[in-house]
Enzyme design. Structure first.
Site, short mmCIF file in Angstrom:
data_model
loop_
_atom_site.label_atom_id
_atom_site.label_comp_id
_atom_site.label_asym_id
_atom_site.label_seq_id
_atom_site.Cartn_x
_atom_site.Cartn_y
_atom_site.Cartn_z
CB CYS A 1 86.56 16.71 -88.26
SG CYS A 1 85.38 16.17 -87.63
NE ARG B 1 88.70 21.56 -91.50
CZ ARG B 1 88.32 21.83 -92.73
NH1 ARG B 1 88.57 22.93 -93.43
NH2 ARG B 1 87.51 20.75 -93.42
CD1 TRP C 1 81.43 21.39 -85.01
CD2 TRP C 1 80.40 19.98 -86.15
NE1 TRP C 1 80.22 21.90 -85.20
CE2 TRP C 1 79.60 20.79 -85.82
CE3 TRP C 1 80.01 18.82 -87.07
CZ2 TRP C 1 78.21 21.01 -86.38
CZ3 TRP C 1 78.64 18.76 -87.42
CH2 TRP C 1 77.74 19.90 -87.06
CG ASN D 1 86.62 16.60 -92.38
OD1 ASN D 1 85.59 16.75 -91.93
ND2 ASN D 1 87.02 17.60 -93.39
N GLY D 2 84.59 13.72 -92.27
CA GLY D 2 83.44 13.45 -93.16
C GLY D 2 82.43 12.69 -92.46
CD GLU E 1 76.17 38.33 -92.01
OE1 GLU E 1 75.71 37.36 -92.06
OE2 GLU E 1 77.59 38.34 -91.45
CE LYS F 1 78.40 36.76 -88.38
NZ LYS F 1 78.44 36.52 -89.58
CD GLU G 1 78.13 33.36 -86.70
OE1 GLU G 1 78.19 32.00 -86.85
OE2 GLU G 1 78.28 33.94 -87.45
CG HIS H 1 52.76 42.22 -91.74
ND1 HIS H 1 51.50 42.40 -92.01
CD2 HIS H 1 53.48 43.06 -92.58
CE1 HIS H 1 51.29 43.55 -92.99
NE2 HIS H 1 52.56 43.71 -93.37
CE LYS I 1 85.43 31.30 -91.37
NZ LYS I 1 84.76 32.30 -90.77
C1 AGP Z 1 78.83 32.85 -90.74
O1 AGP Z 1 79.35 33.67 -89.53
C2 AGP Z 1 78.75 31.61 -90.37
N1 AGP Z 1 79.73 31.05 -89.53
C3 AGP Z 1 78.26 30.50 -91.42
O2 AGP Z 1 76.79 30.81 -91.60
C4 AGP Z 1 78.94 30.34 -92.75
O3 AGP Z 1 78.39 31.65 -93.52
C5 AGP Z 1 78.21 29.30 -93.55
O4 AGP Z 1 78.50 28.11 -93.06
C6 AGP Z 1 78.75 29.42 -94.83
O5 AGP Z 1 80.11 29.16 -95.12
P1 AGP Z 1 80.95 29.15 -96.44
O6 AGP Z 1 80.79 30.70 -96.77
O7 AGP Z 1 82.14 28.67 -96.24
O8 AGP Z 1 80.20 28.30 -97.38
#
Ligand code: AGP
Length: 614
Positions: free
Chosen positions: A2, A27, A75, A101-102, A487, A491, A494, A510, A609
Site C-alpha cells: 500500500c 506499491r 494492496w 500501510n501494514g 531470474e 521476469k 510476473e 532429472h 513493488k
Molecule cells: C522482482 O521482479 C520482484 N518484483 C520481486 O521478486 C522483488 O525482487 C522482491 O519482492 C524483493 O524486493 P526487494 O528487493 O525490494 O527487497
C-alpha cells in the site's frame, strides 16, 4: 504494501494527493481513496476499486475542496479488493479518517473488545479496527488525537504507517510508523507525508524519515513534533533529498520497465562511480574498508533476500566463494527468519533489497542482529528501513525503480556484490592480483557491452511475438548463469502470466525433460564459460525432443548457433560478469512477450513493488 500520502498547507490538497498516489501506485493498485476536510469542516471520503484513475473518475463531480487530506492506494491483505475495504476508513462517528500501510495482527481481539462497547464495522479490514480504537480512546480517556493515537498504538501488534484526520481539528495531521515506511516533507507553510519521497520531491527537498514507534504531529504554523508512542520527545533530523523529478518520469518510453532496462548502462556506471577508480585498477567500498576485519574474520557469510534480490544473492555466492573462499549460504528471508537458524557472532549477514523495506528481509536481519552477527546491506532506496538498521552497507544508486518487475536494481545488486567479493578476495589474498585487475578492468567495460546487447532489442521484440501462444517456458543455465535462468523465468511469469521455471541445465534430465515437446520453448543461457560444452549437450537433448530453443550465447558462437532456433549474442566477458550481460535479453524477452499479450507490464496483477507484509 500500500502507498500512503498526506498534505496540510495552503494549497488545494486533492491534486497533490492524486499525483502522489500515481507515484505510489507501484506499491499496490487494488483500490484507491482520499479523505479531505473542506472549508465548511466536512470530512469527505471518496473511494474506488481499481487504480487511481478510477478514483479520479469517481471524484470528477465531487467536492474535492480542502487544504488538508490523506490518500491511499491499496494492496489487499484483509478483505477483498472492493470499495468498502478501500481506505480511508471512517471512525464510528465519522469524525476521524485513517489510511494505513501494514497489518494489525491482533485486530480480531481489538475488534471484539470494541464490539462489546457497541462499535460496528463496515469493512473486513484490520485498519477500520485501528481507527475505531483511536476514536474510542479519544472519547474514553478525554485526550487529544495525538495522545489517542499513541495510546491506541501501544495496544497494537503488527506493522503500520498511518495518517489520521480529525474534522474537529482541520489544522492537524497525525501520522505514525512501525515496520512500514513514512517520510515527512517540509515545505513553506506546508507539510507532506508519504510512504516514500516520490510524491514529495516536486515540492521540497527537505525530508524527515520517521522511525519505528514514532508519532508525528504536523500542525500549520508550528514545527514538526515527533514523539514516541510512549510520549518521549524526539528531535527531528532533517535530511536533503537526492532525487529528481525527471527520474520519476517515463522519458519517452512506453513503460517504466523498458526505460529501466535501457537505463542499465548508465545505472551501472553510477553504481561504480567513486568505487572503481578512474584507472580501473582498484575498487574502494567504504562499507567494506570501515569493517574490513568483520569480513576477513568471517567464518561464514549468510545472504538473505527475496525474489530478484535473492537471485542476485545466489550469483554473489559463486563470486564470494570463488574469490574470497568464505563459505556462503543464500537464504530466502521468509524461511530464514522462522527456521531457528544457527547464527554466530562472527557471521556476516548480507541483506539485499531494492526497496529496503521488504518485511521478511527486515525481520531476518533483525534476528541475525540479535544474535550478534554483523549486518551489511545492499539497498537502492536511500534512508529505507533495512539500511537504517544495518551495521554497514552499500547503496546501489540506480535511482527510483518504478516498474514492479525489477531490472536495473538486479544488475546493480550483482555489480555491488561482485565488487564486495573482489574487495574481500584481494584483501584476504585468496585471488591473484592479476585476476583481480583483469576483472576490475572488465567491470568498467560492462556498461558499453550492455549497450551492445540492447542494440538487439528490435530483433528480440520480433521473435517474442512467436511465443505468446506458450503456456509454459523452461529457462536453463549453469554456474553463474543458473540464477540468471531463474531470474529470466521470474521476469516472464510476473509480467506475462506465463508459467516459467528456471533450472540448473544439468538437472533437466532429472525431471523437467519430460515436459519437452514442440510446444515448449526453452531458453538456454549458454555463454562461453567453464561448462559451455555440457550446456551444448543439454541443448542437443532438447532439440532431439523437438523443443524450441532460444539461446543466449557469446558473440561469434558457432556451435549453438547451428542448433538453436533463436540466438541472442552477448559480448565476451569474464565468467563472473556474464550475468550482467546475459540477463538483459531475458528482461527484454519477458517485456516484449508481455506487451504483445496486452499485459499491464509496469503494474502486473496481484503484485506490488515493495512487499512490506509477510
Ligand atoms: C522482482 O521482479 C520482484 N518484483 C520481486 O521478486 C522483488 O525482487 C522482491 O519482492 C524483493 O524486493 P526487494 O528487493 O525490494 O527487497
Amino acid at each position: 504494501m500500500c502507498g500512503i500520502v498526506g498534505y496540510i498547507g495552503k494549497r488545494k490538497a486533492y491534486p497533490i494527493l492524486i499525483k502522489g498516489l500515481h507515484r505510489l501506485e507501484y506499491r499496490g493498485y487494488d483500490s484507491a481513496g482520499v479523505a479531505l476536510i473542506n472549508e465548511a469542516g466536512q470530512l469527505n471520503v471518496y473511494k474506488a476499486k481499481g487504480k487511481v484513475a478510477e478514483l479520479e473518475a469517481f471524484c470528477a463531480e465531487k467536492d474535492t475542496n480542502g487544504c488538508i487530506g490523506i490518500a491511499h492506494t491499496r494492496w489487499a491483505t484483509h478483505g477483498e479488493p472492493n470499495t468498502v475495504n478501500a481506505h480511508p476508513h471512517y471512525s464510528e462517528s465519522e469524525r476521524l479518517a485513517i489510511i494505513h500501510n501494514g497489518i494489525i495482527e491482533n485486530y480480531a481481539v481489538l475488534k471484539a473488545g470494541l464490539m462489546e462497547q457497541g462499535y460496528t464495522f463496515k469493512s473486513d479490514t484490520d485498519t477500520e479496527v485501528l481507527v475505531q480504537l483511536i476514536e474510542y480512546t479519544q472519547i474514553d480517556r478525554h485526550v487529544d488525537l495525538k495522545t489517542a493515537v499513541q495510546l491506541a498504538l501501544q495496544q497494537v501488534i503488527g506493522a503500520y504507517a498511518i495518517a489520521v484526520l480529525d474534522k474537529e481539528h482541520p489544522d492537524t495531521l497525525i501520522a505514525a510508523r512501525k515496520g512500514s515506511p513514512l517520510v515527512v516533507g517540509i515545505g513553506e507553510d506546508e507539510y507532506f507525508l508519504a510512504s516514500d519521497a516520490t510524491p514529495i520531491v516536486e515540492y521540497t527537498d527537505k525530508v524527515i524519515y520517521i522511525d519505528d514507534e514514532e508519532v508525528v504531529s504536523l500542525r500549520l504554523g508550528e514545527e514538526v513534533d515527533i514523539t514516541t508512542i510512549g510520549n518521549v520527545q524526539k528531535t527531528p533530523e532533517i535530511k536533503r533529498l537526492e532525487l529528481s523529478l525527471s527520474q520519476l518520469e517515463k522519458g519517452g518510453y512506453p513503460h517504466f520497465m523498458l526505460k529501466e532496462i535501457f537505463e542499465q548502462p548508465r545505472t551501472l556506471t553510477d553504481s561504480m562511480r567513486g568505487r572503481v577508480n578512474v584507472r580501473q585498477d582498484n575498487i574502494a567500498l567504504s562499507g567494506f574498508i570501515d569493517n574490513k576485519d568483520r569480513f576477513l574474520n568471517a567464518k561464514r557469510i549468510i545472504i538473505t533476500a527475496c525474489g530478484t534480490s535473492w537471485h542476485a544473492g545466489l550469483i554473489a555466492m559463486y563470486a564470494i566463494e570463488e574469490f574470497a573462499q568464505i563459505p556462503v549460504e543464500v537464504e530466502y528471508s521468509s524461511e530464514f527468519r522462522y527456521r531457528k537458524p544457527v547464527i554466530n557472532k562472527d557471521d556476516v549477514v548480507i541483506a539485499i533489497s531494492q526497496s529496503g523495506e521488504t518485511a521478511d528481509t527486515l525481520a531476518a536481519i533483525q534476528l541475525a542482529k540479535s544474535k550478534g552477527a554483523f549486518i551489511f546491506s545492499i539497498c537502492n532506496v536511500v534512508g529505507a528501513s533495512i539500511p537504517r538498521v544495518s551495521d554497514s552497507g552499500c547503496y546501489t544508486h540506480v535511482g527510483p525503480e518504478i516498474g514492479v518487475a525489477s531490472t536495473k536494481a538486479f544488475t546493480a545488486q550483482v555489480t555491488a556484490l561482485t565488487m564486495l567479493a573482489l574487495c574481500i578476495g584481494r584483501e584476504k589474498g585468496t585471488m591473484s592480483q592479476e585476476q583481480y585487475l583483469r576483472i576490475v578492468r572488465e567491470l568498467g567495460q560492462i556498461p558499453d557491452k550492455i549497450e551492445r546487447v540492447l542494440g538487439q532489442n528490435k530483433r528480440i521484440a520480433d521473435f517474442a511475438k512467436t511465443f505468446t501462444y506458450a503456456q509454459n517456458f523452461i529457462y536453463l543455465g549453469r554456474g553463474y548463469n543458473f540464477p540468471v535462468a531463474m531470474e529470466g523465468a521470474l521476469k516472464l511469469k510476473e509480467i506475462s502470466y506465463i508459467h516459467a521455471e528456471g533450472y540448473p541445465a544439468a538437472e533437466m534430465k532429472h525431471g523437467p525433460i519430460a515436459l519437452i515437446s514442440q510446444e515448449m520453448p526453452v531458453v538456454v543461457v549458454a555463454p562461453h564459460c567453464g561448462t559451455y560444452e555440457k550446456v551444448v549437450s543439454n541443448i542437443q537433448e532438447i532439440k532431439a525432443r523437438k523443443g524450441r530453443v532460444i539461446a543466449v550465447v557469446t558473440e561469434g558462437d558457432e556451435l549453438v548457433s547451428k542448433i538453436a532456433d533463436y540466438i541472442i549474442e552477448v559480448p565476451v566477458t569474464e565468467e563472473c560478469l556474464t550475468p550482467l550481460l546475459t540477463v538483459i535479453p531475458l528482461q527484454l524477452l519477458a517485456y516484449h512477450i508481455a506487451v504483445v499479450k496486452g499485459c499491464d507490464v509496469d503494474q502486473p496483477r496481484n503484485l506490488a513493488k515493495s512487499v512490506t507484509v509477510e
